[in-house]
Scaffold this motif. Structure first.
Motif, short mmCIF file in Angstrom:
data_model
loop_
_atom_site.label_atom_id
_atom_site.label_comp_id
_atom_site.label_asym_id
_atom_site.label_seq_id
_atom_site.Cartn_x
_atom_site.Cartn_y
_atom_site.Cartn_z
N ALA A 357 5.28 -2.43 -7.90
CA ALA A 357 4.58 -1.44 -7.00
C ALA A 357 4.15 -0.66 -6.65
O ALA A 357 3.05 -0.51 -5.71
N SER A 361 1.34 -1.24 -4.72
CA SER A 361 1.01 0.66 -3.56
C SER A 361 -0.94 0.66 -3.73
O SER A 361 -1.57 1.01 -2.86
N THR A 405 3.22 8.24 -1.75
CA THR A 405 2.84 6.88 -1.30
C THR A 405 3.11 5.69 -1.99
O THR A 405 3.10 4.47 -1.47
N THR A 406 3.33 5.32 -3.03
CA THR A 406 4.50 4.54 -3.77
C THR A 406 5.40 3.84 -2.95
O THR A 406 6.72 4.55 -3.50
N GLU A 407 5.58 2.83 -2.65
CA GLU A 407 6.70 1.81 -2.26
C GLU A 407 7.88 1.11 -3.73
O GLU A 407 6.71 0.86 -4.36
N ASP A 409 10.49 -1.03 -4.33
CA ASP A 409 10.63 -2.77 -4.75
C ASP A 409 12.73 -1.89 -4.72
O ASP A 409 12.97 -2.68 -5.76
N LYS A 427 18.08 4.84 3.71
CA LYS A 427 17.26 4.80 5.01
C LYS A 427 17.39 5.70 5.71
O LYS A 427 16.85 5.63 6.87
N TYR A 430 15.35 8.33 5.22
CA TYR A 430 14.16 8.36 5.54
C TYR A 430 13.57 7.88 6.22
O TYR A 430 12.84 6.40 6.33
N ASP A 433 9.15 6.30 8.25
CA ASP A 433 8.93 5.36 6.90
C ASP A 433 9.37 3.54 7.27
O ASP A 433 8.98 2.96 6.72
N LYS A 436 11.32 2.41 4.89
CA LYS A 436 10.06 2.51 3.54
C LYS A 436 10.77 3.56 2.71
O LYS A 436 11.17 4.49 3.52
N ILE A 437 11.03 2.98 1.19
CA ILE A 437 11.70 3.93 0.10
C ILE A 437 11.05 4.48 -1.18
O ILE A 437 10.11 3.72 -1.54
N THR A 438 9.98 5.59 -0.86
CA THR A 438 9.09 5.56 -2.12
C THR A 438 9.33 6.54 -3.14
O THR A 438 10.85 6.42 -3.10
#
Length: 452
Positions: A357, A361, A405-407, A409, A427, A430, A433, A436-438
């Motif tokens: 991850a 990123s 900012t780091t998504e 996995d 989901k 957020y 995004d 996408k889950i950071t």
């Protein structure tokens, strides 16, 4: 007469056979150039030509085994191909050598042909003489002579500048005298009405003065606050260490994995400073520096060899006897990265759980400066550094920005199972995004995660 000629002829033939046998014994029938290549490929891990490493020096080994053990060329071939079998056969000289060198078993080389061994023996008997290397550090011809000339030129320039400065002061004094002589009575009266002190100026322009003081006070407060916020931030810090260690040579040129030395970074909270015994895994046999193309400007072979000797002094290693003396010297390394006591940071959590991850990123944010190892995301491209330095700020804001900012996995086995009931909820929470889950969405900004 005929009988004498026959006898003479037989004598010449016998002498020729003797010389050819002698030449063969001393390895002269081999190719020294090819022997040098074979020697470097197969022998240099344990042997050198002119000094003992793990095994004895091999220069003149053919003559030495003949003198010491009275053995011939065939014995050397047997020893090199399978010394273990030779010792097992009860060979006296083979077992004496084994005992002499601390019962260190020599590798077996059944893959070497008879010709290969002859070539190696030829190289050890008559190694090619290398041309002397040019001393890059030597001063250029005439450099010493140029030094006094440069010094005298500097003195002339300084004297000239002082003379010009004196002339300017004299001109200013003369101009002032001329101005005073040219002042009329009206100008004299006007001068008497001008503000002559700071107190008079403040009384005349006190509102402006108070405004300026207020602005200066605000700027000073901001400067002090900004200074306080950057206490403990040492980006670019690269201290000198007691033993010079180039990551560019080891991690860059030699491709040594970071975790070979910093093993606890993968399995523990802290990435420890490697023990000197880790260095000795390689430097037990690498006692000198021979890679000219890796040298830094201003450093020569003698410098690198001296640093290797510091490793031996620290570990108590005697390279001549190939054994430890028991007299060690602790190395006082200067720490570069050090989190405050109130901050919790776990290396293994980032190196194992967050490895892919973090790499993804970082590469997404830096398409022109991609990384292949997770360590580089925080510590910079360590494999290009001769002297390690702090590559990032390591502030709270810097960490938070990474978490935002780091998504994560969510498809890997652990996260898929652990966040099974939260997946759909996150989901929906957020949607901005795109699903996408950071890291911040799964508790990456909770105070207790880092401060406990």
């Amino acid at each position: 007469m005929i009988s004498w000629r026959k006898h003479y002829k037989k004598t010449l033939i016998a002498i020729g056979l003797l010389l050819s046998t002698s030449a063969s014994f001393y390895g002269q029938d081999g190719d020294p150039k090819n022997g040098e290549k074979l020697f470097k490929a197969n022998c240099t891990a344990c042997h050198a030509l002119d000094k003992q490493v793990i095994g004895p020096p091999l220069k003149g080994v053919v003559e030495r085994v003949k003198t010491e053990g009275g053995v011939d060329r065939d014995w050397l071939h047997k020893w090199i191909k399978d010394n273990k079998a030779l010792r097992a056969s009860g060979d006296k000289y083979a077992n004496e050598i084994f005992e002499k060198y601390n019962k260190t078993e020599m590798l077996q080389f059944p893959n070497l042909t008879e010709k290969d061994i002859d070539d190696i023996l030829a190289f050890t008997t008559n190694p090619p003489v290398e041309p002397p290397k040019e001393d890059k550090a030597a001063p250029a011809p005439g450099a010493d002579a140029a030094a006094p000339a440069d010094k005298s030129t500097t003195n002339i320039v300084i004297i000239s500048l002082l003379a010009i400065a004196g002339l300017l002061v004299w001109i200013l004094l003369k101009l002032r005298q001329l101005v005073k002589l040219g002042q009329s009575e009206e100008l004299t009266g006007l001068n008497e009405t001008r503000v002559r002190s700071f107190k008079e100026m403040y009384e005349k322009f006190h509102y402006v003065g108070k405004g300026i003081i207020a602005v200066l006070a605000i700027l000073a407060a901001y400067g002090v606050w900004n200074w306080l916020m950057w206490i403990g931030v040492y980006k670019g810090y690269k201290p000198e260490q007691p033993i010079y260690f180039s990551h560019k040579i080891h991690a860059g040129e030699q491709k040594i994995d970071c975790q070979l030395c910093h093993s606890s970074a993968k399995y523990g909270k802290v990435s420890e400073i490697p023990s000197m015994n880790v260095c000795m895994n390689c430097h037990r046999t690498i006692s000198e520096y021979n890679a000219d193309h890796y040298m830094e400007p201003g450093k020569d072979k003698a410098f690198y060899d001296g640093e290797i000797q510091k490793i031996y002094a620290a570990t108590g290693w005697d390279p001549a006897k190939q054994q430890y003396t028991g007299k060690t010297q602790p190395v006082e390394w200067t720490r570069i990265h050090n989190m405050p006591d109130f901050v919790y940071f776990n290396h293994s959590q980032h190196v194992i759980a967050g490895e892919q991850a973090i790499i993804n990123s970082f590469n997404k944010k830096n398409p022109n400066n991609k990384i292949d190892v997770v360590c580089k995301a925080c510590h910079g491209k360590i494999d290009t550094m001769n002297v390690v330095q702090m590559a990032n700020d390591f502030t709270m804001g810097w960490c938070i920005e990474c978490h935002r900012t780091t998504e994560v996995d969510m498809n890997n086995g652990y996260n898929k199972e652990y966040f099974k009931n939260l997946h759909d909820k996150l989901k929906k929470q957020y949607p901005q995004d795109g699903g996408k889950i950071t890291v911040d969405a799964i508790g990456g900004l909770e105070c207790g995660k880092c401060h406990y």
